[in-house]
Design a protein around this motif. Structure first.
Motif, mmCIF file in Angstrom:
data_model
loop_
_atom_site.group_PDB
_atom_site.id
_atom_site.type_symbol
_atom_site.label_atom_id
_atom_site.label_comp_id
_atom_site.label_asym_id
_atom_site.label_seq_id
_atom_site.Cartn_x
_atom_site.Cartn_y
_atom_site.Cartn_z
ATOM 1 N N ILE A 188 -21.734 -16.901 8.895
ATOM 2 C CA ILE A 188 -20.916 -18.004 9.404
ATOM 3 C C ILE A 188 -20.279 -17.658 10.741
ATOM 4 O O ILE A 188 -20.269 -18.475 11.674
ATOM 5 C CB ILE A 188 -19.832 -18.379 8.369
ATOM 6 C CG1 ILE A 188 -20.474 -19.037 7.150
ATOM 7 C CG2 ILE A 188 -18.786 -19.320 8.981
ATOM 8 C CD1 ILE A 188 -19.519 -19.238 5.987
ATOM 9 N N ASN A 202 -22.873 -13.858 3.845
ATOM 10 C CA ASN A 202 -22.678 -15.229 4.319
ATOM 11 C C ASN A 202 -21.456 -15.369 5.216
ATOM 12 O O ASN A 202 -21.438 -16.224 6.104
ATOM 13 C CB ASN A 202 -22.586 -16.180 3.123
ATOM 14 C CG ASN A 202 -23.939 -16.543 2.572
ATOM 15 O OD1 ASN A 202 -24.636 -17.406 3.101
ATOM 16 N ND2 ASN A 202 -24.344 -15.861 1.506
ATOM 17 N N ASN A 244 -17.736 -22.505 5.765
ATOM 18 C CA ASN A 244 -18.660 -22.945 6.813
ATOM 19 C C ASN A 244 -18.243 -24.298 7.397
ATOM 20 O O ASN A 244 -18.282 -24.500 8.615
ATOM 21 C CB ASN A 244 -20.074 -23.040 6.241
ATOM 22 C CG ASN A 244 -21.101 -23.441 7.282
ATOM 23 O OD1 ASN A 244 -21.473 -22.651 8.149
ATOM 24 N ND2 ASN A 244 -21.561 -24.674 7.215
#
Length: 297
Positions: free
Chosen positions: A123, A119, A58
């Motif tokens: 992102i 995730n 990220n």
């Protein structure tokens, strides 16, 4: 020491506390012995590795935007302590550690993989869309809880799933509010912020925190829970849940300092006190009868 401090910041060691949710199914099952299971602790370590991979990825993707943020600009990549290539090497190392833990898991490895894939999607795509972004965060916390239950074959109650999801999106809304305040008269730091206004986020927080509190109260007075705990006193713990929520709203709306829920957790004494009191009281109610039986047996 500076190098190690930046490594810890990069992998967000302080944020590993989020993975404590893995232990919730064991704790709330009433069998304290399951908390000592090696498989459960290995799962916790696995999620710590996985979350660090996500944090590094990220920060690499958001590096340029982080430089515009008054707090995130001090992160190791945005500040220039590590370049993107170095950060990716560190992420690969943690990816290797994470992969090594997967074969030792019984059933929960699928949840660990799901967490990483969710995730990654967040992102690169999902965090651009308002409401979807906070929902993804909530699902990520639920996945942790489900993983903990799956590893020890403990059925996760609907109450735990609902309350976990509601509380996590409530905190996510407050974080978006802080991003919006910082973003005034500046370049867009998040595309999802285009779908939010301060008024909307204040309402969203009020609704989600209120439903969270109501859900917890309903859980504490439900006949099913009272029979399982052989106690009708669980509702008393609602006081500390109320206090914790009110304090967090005060920090968010009055002080405008809701940038990082984890930072608040580590620094705010009143929230720490309410959590400790809630945990102690809940533990006494949940395990009190068992401890008395063992004491007199």
């Amino acid at each position: 020491m500076t190098f190690l401090q930046n490594i810890f910041k990069l992998i967000r060691v302080k944020h590993w506390i989020k993975n404590v949710l893995i232990f919730f199914p064991s704790f709330f099952s009433g069998d304290v012995g399951t908390l000592l299971s090696p498989n459960l602790w290995l799962l916790f370590v696995s999620f710590c590795f996985a979350s660090s991979i996500i944090y590094i990825l990220n920060d690499v993707v958001d590096c340029e935007l982080d430089k515009l943020h008054p707090i995130k600009k001090n992160r190791p990549i945005a500040s220039g302590f590590f370049n993107k290539k170095q950060a990716c090497y560190i992420a690969v190392v943690f990816f290797g550690f994470w992969v090594l833990t997967l074969p030792f898991m019984v059933d929960s490895y699928l949840y660990s993989i799901t967490y990483v894939l969710l995730n990654i999607a967040y992102i690169f795509k999902l965090k651009r869309y308002s409401i979807v972004d906070v929902s993804c965060i909530g699902i990520g916390f639920v996945v942790r809880v489900l993983a903990g239950g799956s590893e020890l074959d403990i059925q996760v109650s609907q109450w735990m799933i609902i309350i976990t999801f509601l509380l996590s999106i409530s905190l996510a809304f407050s974080k978006r509010r802080n991003d919006l305040i910082i973003n005034v008269d500046k370049k867009e730091l998040r595309k999802s912020l285009q779908g939010y206004t301060l008024q909307f986020l204040d309402i969203a927080m009020g609704i989600s925190f209120s439903i969270t509190l109501i859900s917890y109260i309903m859980y504490s007075i439900s006949n099913e829970v009272k029979e399982r705990l052989t106690s009708e006193n669980l509702y008393i713990t609602s006081f500390f849940v109320f206090m914790g929520i009110m304090r967090y709203l005060q920090i968010t709306i009055v002080s405008n300092k809701s940038g990082s829920p984890i930072t608040i957790l580590w620094k705010d004494k009143l929230i720490q006190l309410t959590i400790v009191c809630w945990l102690l009281l809940f533990t006494i109610i949940l395990y009190g009868n068992n401890l008395q039986l063992e004491w007199f047996s």
